[in-house]
Motif scaffolding. Structure first.
Motif, PDB file in Angstrom:
ATOM      1  N   GLU A   1       1.070   4.042  -2.941  1.00  0.00           N
ATOM      2  CA  GLU A   1       0.792   5.464  -2.699  1.00  0.00           C
ATOM      3  C   GLU A   1       1.935   6.325  -3.234  1.00  0.00           C
ATOM      4  N   ASN A   2       3.172   5.856  -3.058  1.00  0.00           N
ATOM      5  CA  ASN A   2       4.325   6.579  -3.618  1.00  0.00           C
ATOM      6  C   ASN A   2       4.247   6.630  -5.139  1.00  0.00           C
TER       7      ASN A   2
ATOM      8  N   GLU B   1      -3.892   5.035 -10.974  1.00  0.00           N
ATOM      9  CA  GLU B   1      -4.606   5.345  -9.733  1.00  0.00           C
ATOM     10  C   GLU B   1      -5.570   4.211  -9.369  1.00  0.00           C
TER      11      GLU B   1
ATOM     12  N   ARG C   1       1.529   6.459  -6.952  1.00  0.00           N
ATOM     13  CA  ARG C   1       0.442   7.369  -7.319  1.00  0.00           C
ATOM     14  C   ARG C   1       0.925   8.825  -7.330  1.00  0.00           C
TER      15      ARG C   1
ATOM     16  N   PHE D   1      -5.450  -1.059  -1.534  1.00  0.00           N
ATOM     17  CA  PHE D   1      -6.077  -0.722  -0.253  1.00  0.00           C
ATOM     18  C   PHE D   1      -7.091  -1.781   0.184  1.00  0.00           C
TER      19      PHE D   1
ATOM     20  N   CYS E   1      -3.514   1.323  -8.009  1.00  0.00           N
ATOM     21  CA  CYS E   1      -3.064   1.637  -6.653  1.00  0.00           C
ATOM     22  C   CYS E   1      -4.209   1.518  -5.647  1.00  0.00           C
ATOM     23  N   ASP E   2      -5.401   1.919  -6.062  1.00  0.00           N
ATOM     24  CA  ASP E   2      -6.562   1.828  -5.164  1.00  0.00           C
ATOM     25  C   ASP E   2      -6.855   0.383  -4.787  1.00  0.00           C
TER      26      ASP E   2
ATOM     27  N   ILE F   1       0.835  -1.204   0.000  1.00  0.00           N
ATOM     28  CA  ILE F   1       0.000   0.000   0.000  1.00  0.00           C
ATOM     29  C   ILE F   1       0.873   1.259   0.000  1.00  0.00           C
ATOM     30  N   LYS F   2       1.916   1.252   0.822  1.00  0.00           N
ATOM     31  CA  LYS F   2       2.817   2.411   0.880  1.00  0.00           C
ATOM     32  C   LYS F   2       3.519   2.631  -0.462  1.00  0.00           C
TER      33      LYS F   2
END
Length: 241
Positions: A88-89, A111, A91, A118, A114-115, A84-85
């Motif tokens: 986010e980077n 995006e 994204r 989560f 990446c979502d 997840i981290k």
């Protein structure tokens, strides 16, 4: 651990202890009721907080009667948080690098991929609870049914979808082999999950590397990035199959 504040009325044991404290304090210790009342209320609030924390810890604890599997799922939780981290980077990098109109489709796809990361902790938690029951084992017959469904889907699929279905087929055949060897189907499911996490991390790294080094004005480079993004999204939906 500091107990959280909850409604004591939801925890009868805490209310009972507070009532006993009030009764004995006033009746036998001869403490003024004006002093014992706030003390007993505090006992009820603190006690209910500890009970709530204990209940939460029990709910989150993985218990599969198999120490190796429990450790594997705990590692999967940690890996999902790292994923997840990293997502986010990625994204944030994509937002900084992709500005032009012809790059917006790629940005949206990144995006979206990446979502999907989560959703991993919730899916791992669901799998942990699903595997905790004694009736949760998948039989060889169930795995064979999944394989038949997969093969039917392949007949009408093509391109990247077909590639991913064949990957799922490979995982299913491997799981069937494990079941035939007498290993628990739970092991097969956890293995498939950790395999997906490992592959997703690799694709995510490839995507980040290409995003940093590719000519983002070149249509073929954008398409290559789009393909990697689709591969990431497909991998993260594999454990729904």
């Amino acid at each position: 651990m500091i107990p959280k504040i909850v409604n004591p009325l939801n925890y009868p044991l805490a209310v009972f202890v507070a009532g006993v404290c009030l009764f004995f304090g006033v009746r036998f210790a001869n403490v003024s009721s004006f002093l014992m009342l706030p003390i007993s209320i505090s006992v009820g609030v603190i006690g209910s907080g500890f009970l709530a924390n204990n209940s939460l810890n029990n709910d989150n604890k993985i218990n599969l009667d198999n120490r190796a599997l429990e450790e594997e799922l705990e590692l999967a939780k940690q890996e999902s948080n790292l994923l997840i981290k990293k997502a986010e980077n990625l994204r944030l990098e994509a937002k900084n690098l992709l500005h032009d109109a012809h790059q917006m489709d790629l940005l949206t796809a990144i995006e979206y991929g990446c979502d999907r990361t989560f959703e991993l902790p919730e899916k791992i938690e669901y799998l942990s609870k699903k595997l905790s029951g004694s009736d949760s084992l998948l039989s060889e017959e169930e795995l064979e049914e999944k394989l038949k469904t997969n093969l039917k889907k392949q007949q009408s699929a093509n391109g990247l979808a077909l590639k991913q279905l064949r990957q799922i087929e490979s995982n299913l055949r491997r799981n069937i082999d494990l079941a035939k060897q007498g290993k628990s189907a739970r092991e097969a499911q956890v293995f498939a999950l950790t395999n997906i996490l490992t592959e997703s991390a690799g694709v995510l790294q490839q995507l980040q590397n290409k995003l940093r080094t590719s000519d983002l004005t070149n249509s073929q480079a954008l398409q290559d990035l789009q393909d990697l993004t689709q591969e990431l999204s497909s991998l993260l939906t594999m454990n729904n199959e």
